[in-house]
Scaffold this active site. Sequence first.
Site, PDB file in Angstrom:
ATOM      1  CE  LYS A 113      39.794  38.953  43.349  1.00 53.78           C
ATOM      2  NZ  LYS A 113      39.519  37.733  42.574  1.00 53.78           N
TER       3      LYS A 113
HETATM    4  C1  LIG Z   1      40.291  36.576  42.640  1.00 49.74           C
HETATM    5  C2  LIG Z   1      39.661  35.307  42.238  1.00 49.74           C
HETATM    6  C3  LIG Z   1      40.130  34.063  42.706  1.00 49.74           C
HETATM    7  C4  LIG Z   1      41.348  33.952  43.584  1.00 49.74           C
HETATM    8  O1  LIG Z   1      41.170  34.510  44.861  1.00 49.74           O
HETATM    9  P1  LIG Z   1      42.430  34.824  45.774  1.00 49.74           P
HETATM   10  O2  LIG Z   1      41.901  35.515  46.973  1.00 49.74           O
HETATM   11  O3  LIG Z   1      43.340  35.686  44.968  1.00 49.74           O
HETATM   12  O4  LIG Z   1      43.056  33.513  46.095  1.00 49.74           O
HETATM   13  C5  LIG Z   1      39.427  32.931  42.331  1.00 49.74           C
HETATM   14  N1  LIG Z   1      38.355  32.992  41.517  1.00 49.74           N
HETATM   15  C6  LIG Z   1      37.886  34.155  41.057  1.00 49.74           C
HETATM   16  C7  LIG Z   1      36.719  34.151  40.157  1.00 49.74           C
HETATM   17  C8  LIG Z   1      38.512  35.353  41.388  1.00 49.74           C
HETATM   18  O5  LIG Z   1      38.041  36.518  40.925  1.00 49.74           O
END
Ligand SMILES: *Cc1c(COP(=O)(O)O)cnc(C)c1O
Length: 466
Positions: free
Chosen positions: A112
């Site tokens: 993220k």
């Molecule tokens: C947010 C997240 C996901 C999922 O990603 P999306 O974009 O919501 O599908 C998967 N793994 C981790 C570690 C995350 O932080």
Amino acid sequence: MKYISTRGISPSQNFEQVLLTGLAPDGGLYVPEVLPTFSAEEIGSWRELSYPDLALKIIAPFIDGEIPEADLREIVESSYANFNHPDVAPLTQLGENEWVLELFHGPTLAFKDFALQVLGRLLDYVLVKKDQAVVILGATSGDTGSAALEGCRHSDRVELFILHPHQRVSDVQRKQMTTIISDNVFNLAVEGNFDDCQRIVKAAFADQSFLPKNRQLAAVNSINWARILMQIVYYFSASLRLGGPEKEVSFSVPTGNFGDIYAGYLAKKMGLPIKQLIVATNKNDILHRFIAHNEYSKTELSKTFSPSMDILVSSNFERYLFDMFDRDSEKLNDFMKKFGAQTLSVSDEQWQKVRSDFDSASVDDDTTCEVIAEVFKANGELLDPHTAIGLKAARQCNTSNTTPMVTLATAHPAKFDEAILKSGLNTPALPEHLKDLFEREEKYSVVANELEAVTEFISKHCTGLN
Ligand SMILES: *Cc1c(COP(=O)(O)O)cnc(C)c1O
């Protein structure tokens, strides 16, 4: 570039407007009216570019001159200068044509950071230019919260309110949020699950009358278009290093809100030769049931070792459904209205389209731990549980042994030690900059699982910054 709402009623917006809002007023999500495409020749010419330079090429048509190139360059370069690895998104090989794309070298150890480091700087830039301030309201299943706080907290144009489900995020995840102690940062632990947090955030966006005058809410969840945009880049980056665009590459993506995999879908539509896109889910498998069985329905939420994917309804899936319905907002509205009360399915023709776009798998906790143990033994690589689910799905769904298969490693294993311990391994050490995390002071407020409890808290603590 114009952005339109999937629900078809709200007027179109430009990039800066979309950046500063969340959902469209009609309840839809913004998508580009026309998706830019790149030729194979053009993509191939980017092979030697640094990660920030590649990002600038890919995002330029979406921003379409609204931010001068030199300013955009500074925003993007300073965002990725914060990463702990010279390649920003390095690839690790596990076997023949089997790769892991490490997306956890940013400040908060999850993918993220790729979007939120940039989003925070973009917001600040645009707010300074417009001489405005906003209230950022977001829900997190664990990783968005810390990445949003790290990305945005230095801006004196924002106040941040981040909701997480009380006692349902890992200790490391909680600490990463609650040890950020600053006058413009508020962590709220909601006595409910992540979907409850998402619902409250959605309702607050729909009626913002609780805010002081001249304030509006801005979104940091992946409903914010800028987040999706920044995630398109690493699909191109990985492909270029594995022989693309001459060669096809496949991707397996641990999926929760469908943001990350949707970025991969867009990369493919923009001209990147992608063979397979695999939606990897945990026991919360609404997307897998839809892709594999044409069955779209809510079930009970399960708590798993991969909490960032413990999501009942994936908010970004609407963006894909919009395309699946050939961008017919009426059909989409009808579908979304019926959803919840009943199990939905789509026409055979539509479903075949879904199946040509995605493969899918659902992986349970036991298998997740088996994969973590197995890969550690075979390769000496420690996968986080989300990544392990992605890898299992990749192995299960792979239809070609000559196409490189890339699993997105979405988090650093130290963030999720419960699964690592259950796999019979030792908790990995936190990277240097987080070594003293558990000694740091924490601050957060527990609130009831109710919209009013949250809006009241915000109106009480949102001082107005200027
Ligand atoms: C947010 C997240 C996901 C999922 O990603 P999306 O974009 O919501 O599908 C998967 N793994 C981790 C570690 C995350 O932080």
